[in-house]
Scaffold this active site. Structure first.
Site, mmCIF file in Angstrom:
data_model
loop_
_atom_site.group_PDB
_atom_site.id
_atom_site.type_symbol
_atom_site.label_atom_id
_atom_site.label_comp_id
_atom_site.label_asym_id
_atom_site.label_seq_id
_atom_site.Cartn_x
_atom_site.Cartn_y
_atom_site.Cartn_z
ATOM 1 C CG ASN A 14 22.447 36.161 -16.858
ATOM 2 O OD1 ASN A 14 21.585 35.780 -18.086
ATOM 3 N ND2 ASN A 14 22.808 35.905 -16.088
ATOM 4 N NE ARG A 90 20.233 46.960 -2.521
ATOM 5 C CZ ARG A 90 20.697 47.392 -0.349
ATOM 6 N NH1 ARG A 90 21.275 46.726 0.354
ATOM 7 N NH2 ARG A 90 19.749 48.217 -0.009
ATOM 8 C CG HIS A 108 15.108 33.434 -9.704
ATOM 9 N ND1 HIS A 108 15.202 34.063 -8.758
ATOM 10 C CD2 HIS A 108 14.567 32.169 -9.121
ATOM 11 C CE1 HIS A 108 15.292 32.706 -7.536
ATOM 12 N NE2 HIS A 108 14.698 31.552 -7.893
HETATM 13 C C1 GAR Z 1 22.490 34.615 -12.126
HETATM 14 O O1 GAR Z 1 22.087 32.743 -12.660
HETATM 15 C C2 GAR Z 1 21.190 34.211 -11.871
HETATM 16 O O2 GAR Z 1 19.279 33.597 -12.270
HETATM 17 C C3 GAR Z 1 20.376 34.476 -10.621
HETATM 18 O O3 GAR Z 1 21.650 34.843 -10.122
HETATM 19 C C4 GAR Z 1 22.865 34.340 -11.438
HETATM 20 C C5 GAR Z 1 24.224 35.404 -11.628
HETATM 21 O O4 GAR Z 1 24.770 35.534 -12.446
HETATM 22 N N1 GAR Z 1 19.872 35.864 -9.881
HETATM 23 C C6 GAR Z 1 18.936 35.400 -9.086
HETATM 24 O O5 GAR Z 1 19.707 34.705 -7.878
HETATM 25 C C7 GAR Z 1 17.912 36.503 -7.572
HETATM 26 N N2 GAR Z 1 17.405 35.591 -7.395
HETATM 27 P P1 GAR Z 1 25.539 36.704 -13.343
HETATM 28 O O6 GAR Z 1 26.504 37.312 -12.293
HETATM 29 O O7 GAR Z 1 26.710 35.611 -14.248
HETATM 30 O O8 GAR Z 1 24.643 36.756 -14.102
#
Ligand code: GAR
Length: 202
Positions: A14, A90, A108
């Site tokens: 992201n 976190r 999320h």
């Molecule tokens: C993403 O899919 C985000 O939506 C999730 O972690 C992933 C990180 O991916 N976040 C959560 O689950 C928050 N509760 P990335 O490091 O490749 O961006």
């Protein structure tokens, strides 16, 4: 020009989408990435994208509050005005939220309020839902609570596992995060009380 900080704990896809999508945008700049996990891939992505990164290992702090004080100081040193949580695993404290009131957003991998927490995609698979997706929301003191800004849905297909569905959701995450940050940077999106205000393009 609004200066954004990104908080991340892992792979940073992201962050990468934001760095790519905002390149050349005259309204938005990524000022710093703060990562709480030493060695996480997002740190390499930041250096390749030319965005400064800072590692703050939460394990070296005595309390959540002490960690968040240092986090706030680091973000402020880099002139950050808005904060994007991007795979930041976190919970944040009131110390952090008070420093950026109404200016912290999170992504999320589920259609909140369903499936908050660590394993949104796995929970969707286990629940047998037929539609899954992602949510971008303002952050409050809860876990993946806070006013919803935008959502995107994807189908859950026969044979999906956590990894296949997660990959389909991430395509939407990357697209949606860039759109939301561009809306904020252009002054179209803000939080008014507990309500999200989205004005039309001028
Ligand atoms: C993403 O899919 C985000 O939506 C999730 O972690 C992933 C990180 O991916 N976040 C959560 O689950 C928050 N509760 P990335 O490091 O490749 O961006």
């Amino acid at each position: 020009m609004i200066r954004f900080g990104v908080l991340a704990s892992g792979g940073g896809s992201n962050f990468q989408a934001l760095a790519d999508g905002l390149r050349g945008d005259s309204n938005a700049k990524l000022s710093v990435v703060v990562c709480n996990v030493p060695g996480a891939k997002v740190i390499d992505r930041a250096s390749a994208a030319g965005v400064p990164s800072v590692v703050l290992d939460h394990k070296t702090f005595t309390s959540r509050e002490a960690f968040d004080e240092k986090l706030v100081a680091t973000l402020k040193e880099h002139g950050v005005e808005w904060v994007c949580l991007a795979g930041y695993m976190r919970l944040v404290t009131p110390i952090f939220l008070r420093a950026f009131p109404g200016r912290v957003i999170n992504i999320h991998p589920a259609l909140l309020p369903a499936f908050p927490g660590m394993h949104g995609v796995r929970q969707a698979i286990n629940a047998g839902v037929k539609i899954a997706g992602c949510t971008i929301h303002f952050v409050d003191e809860g876990m993946d609570t806070g006013p919803i800004i935008a959502q995107a849905a994807v189908p859950v297909l026969p044979g999906d596992d956590e990894s296949k569905l997660g990959a389909r959701i991430q395509i939407e995450e990357h697209r949606l995060y860039v759109k939301v940050v561009k809306d904020i940077a252009a002054g179209r999106l803000s939080l008014e009380g507990r309500k999200v205000s989205l004005r039309d393009a001028l």
